[in-house]
Design a protein around this motif. Sequence first.
Motif, PDB file in Angstrom:
ATOM      1  N   GLN A   1      21.621 -61.656  24.285  1.00  0.00           N
ATOM      2  CA  GLN A   1      20.343 -60.962  24.081  1.00  0.00           C
ATOM      3  C   GLN A   1      19.236 -61.591  24.929  1.00  0.00           C
ATOM      4  O   GLN A   1      18.429 -60.885  25.549  1.00  0.00           O
ATOM      5  N   ALA A   2      19.224 -62.911  24.982  1.00  0.00           N
ATOM      6  CA  ALA A   2      18.197 -63.588  25.778  1.00  0.00           C
ATOM      7  C   ALA A   2      18.385 -63.314  27.266  1.00  0.00           C
ATOM      8  O   ALA A   2      17.415 -63.061  27.994  1.00  0.00           O
ATOM      9  N   LEU A   3      19.623 -63.347  27.734  1.00  0.00           N
ATOM     10  CA  LEU A   3      19.887 -63.111  29.153  1.00  0.00           C
ATOM     11  C   LEU A   3      19.539 -61.682  29.567  1.00  0.00           C
ATOM     12  O   LEU A   3      19.091 -61.446  30.686  1.00  0.00           O
ATOM     13  N   MET A   4      19.733 -60.734  28.651  1.00  0.00           N
ATOM     14  CA  MET A   4      19.489 -59.322  28.972  1.00  0.00           C
ATOM     15  C   MET A   4      18.088 -58.862  28.593  1.00  0.00           C
ATOM     16  O   MET A   4      17.721 -57.716  28.849  1.00  0.00           O
ATOM     17  N   GLY A   5      17.307 -59.722  27.969  1.00  0.00           N
ATOM     18  CA  GLY A   5      15.961 -59.326  27.568  1.00  0.00           C
ATOM     19  C   GLY A   5      15.943 -58.395  26.373  1.00  0.00           C
ATOM     20  O   GLY A   5      14.993 -57.614  26.200  1.00  0.00           O
ATOM     21  N   TRP A   6      16.975 -58.457  25.542  1.00  0.00           N
ATOM     22  CA  TRP A   6      17.068 -57.618  24.357  1.00  0.00           C
ATOM     23  C   TRP A   6      16.508 -58.355  23.142  1.00  0.00           C
ATOM     24  O   TRP A   6      16.575 -59.589  23.062  1.00  0.00           O
ATOM     25  N   PRO A   7      15.976 -57.615  22.154  1.00  0.00           N
ATOM     26  CA  PRO A   7      15.473 -58.275  20.945  1.00  0.00           C
ATOM     27  C   PRO A   7      16.620 -58.843  20.110  1.00  0.00           C
ATOM     28  O   PRO A   7      17.751 -58.339  20.169  1.00  0.00           O
ATOM     29  N   THR A   8      16.332 -59.877  19.358  1.00  0.00           N
ATOM     30  CA  THR A   8      17.305 -60.457  18.435  1.00  0.00           C
ATOM     31  C   THR A   8      17.010 -59.936  17.032  1.00  0.00           C
ATOM     32  O   THR A   8      15.920 -60.173  16.506  1.00  0.00           O
ATOM     33  N   PRO A   9      17.960 -59.231  16.412  1.00  0.00           N
ATOM     34  CA  PRO A   9      17.727 -58.728  15.057  1.00  0.00           C
ATOM     35  C   PRO A   9      17.679 -59.869  14.044  1.00  0.00           C
ATOM     36  O   PRO A   9      18.020 -61.015  14.338  1.00  0.00           O
ATOM     37  N   VAL A  10      17.263 -59.532  12.837  1.00  0.00           N
ATOM     38  CA  VAL A  10      17.443 -60.421  11.691  1.00  0.00           C
ATOM     39  C   VAL A  10      18.894 -60.271  11.242  1.00  0.00           C
ATOM     40  O   VAL A  10      19.449 -59.167  11.256  1.00  0.00           O
ATOM     41  N   TYR A  11      19.523 -61.383  10.866  1.00  0.00           N
ATOM     42  CA  TYR A  11      20.930 -61.341  10.467  1.00  0.00           C
ATOM     43  C   TYR A  11      21.089 -61.678   8.996  1.00  0.00           C
ATOM     44  O   TYR A  11      20.320 -62.463   8.428  1.00  0.00           O
ATOM     45  N   ARG A  12      22.077 -61.036   8.385  1.00  0.00           N
ATOM     46  CA  ARG A  12      22.500 -61.415   7.044  1.00  0.00           C
ATOM     47  C   ARG A  12      24.024 -61.389   7.024  1.00  0.00           C
ATOM     48  O   ARG A  12      24.630 -60.334   7.174  1.00  0.00           O
ATOM     49  N   HIS A  13      24.620 -62.538   6.825  1.00  0.00           N
ATOM     50  CA  HIS A  13      26.073 -62.626   6.765  1.00  0.00           C
ATOM     51  C   HIS A  13      26.483 -62.807   5.310  1.00  0.00           C
ATOM     52  O   HIS A  13      26.319 -63.877   4.737  1.00  0.00           O
TER      53      HIS A  13
END
Length: 286
Positions: free
Chosen positions: A234-246
């Motif tokens: 995501q960082a390399l592509m400039g995409w947002p990082t979602p909130v995660y719940r595992h």
Amino acid sequence: MLTSRFAPSPTGRLHRGHAFSALTAWRAAREAGGRFLLRIEDIDPTRCRPEFEAAILEDLAWLGLDWDGPVRRQSEHLTEYAAVIEALDGRGMLYRCFRTRKDILDGIGDAPHGPVEAARPGPHAPEEAARPGPHPAEEEGALLAEGRPFAWRLSLDRAREALGDRWEALAFVEEGRGLITARPETAGDVVLARKDAGTAYHVAVTHDDALQGVSHVIRGEDLFEATHVQVLIQALMGWPTPVYRHHRLLVGDDGRRYAKRDRSVTLEQLRAGGLTPEQLRAELGF
């Protein structure tokens, strides 16, 4: 707006564990007045079958789940994932790896053991836990001339160089745990594509989450480690990082988690045995 998704692979029938995961993501979206998406992750042509996709739709309808918008099938968007691979390769982020899994594991066993180099993949760890590195140019040319199959691996060294100070800031929010520092180095130089099999899971899932505006990724805890790699992409592509719940994984009477490979009792079998969707939802806490 909260947007979650359920993204099964059509490699078998759904079981209780899938129902729990789908209901968890669906309820989060509906209680927040958000969107719930259905995605079919069918990039593996050797294991995915149309009849299993049809069964997924049937099982989810029986559970009483609905979703927003059309179903996205990853097999229909392979050119999009190939464009991501091309973009990363164009920036020098990837290298060809002709080594087999046995070659990699043998190399780990022969290497001076540091915390990353010594790590062999566990049952839920990324398969590529080593960092084999590029082949020498002359060797690579000879292997290409022979037509040997290869994988495109993401170079952690080149990714770190490209991100600079942002590398140390890689992180994601895990609901209930707060901000977690991403450690993609624990996964090694992961495979992002193969010459004969197209894209890998990490590329397809991060691309689609960004494209579809997924704000909350809600999935089983067996995929927690994969998040570290996906945050890097995501960082390399400039995409947002979602909130995660595992969320927790359901286990059977034998203490083992439900899994297709273990031929866990399917929703189809439960339905044939007389179980109602209301009974199953109650059993799962919904």
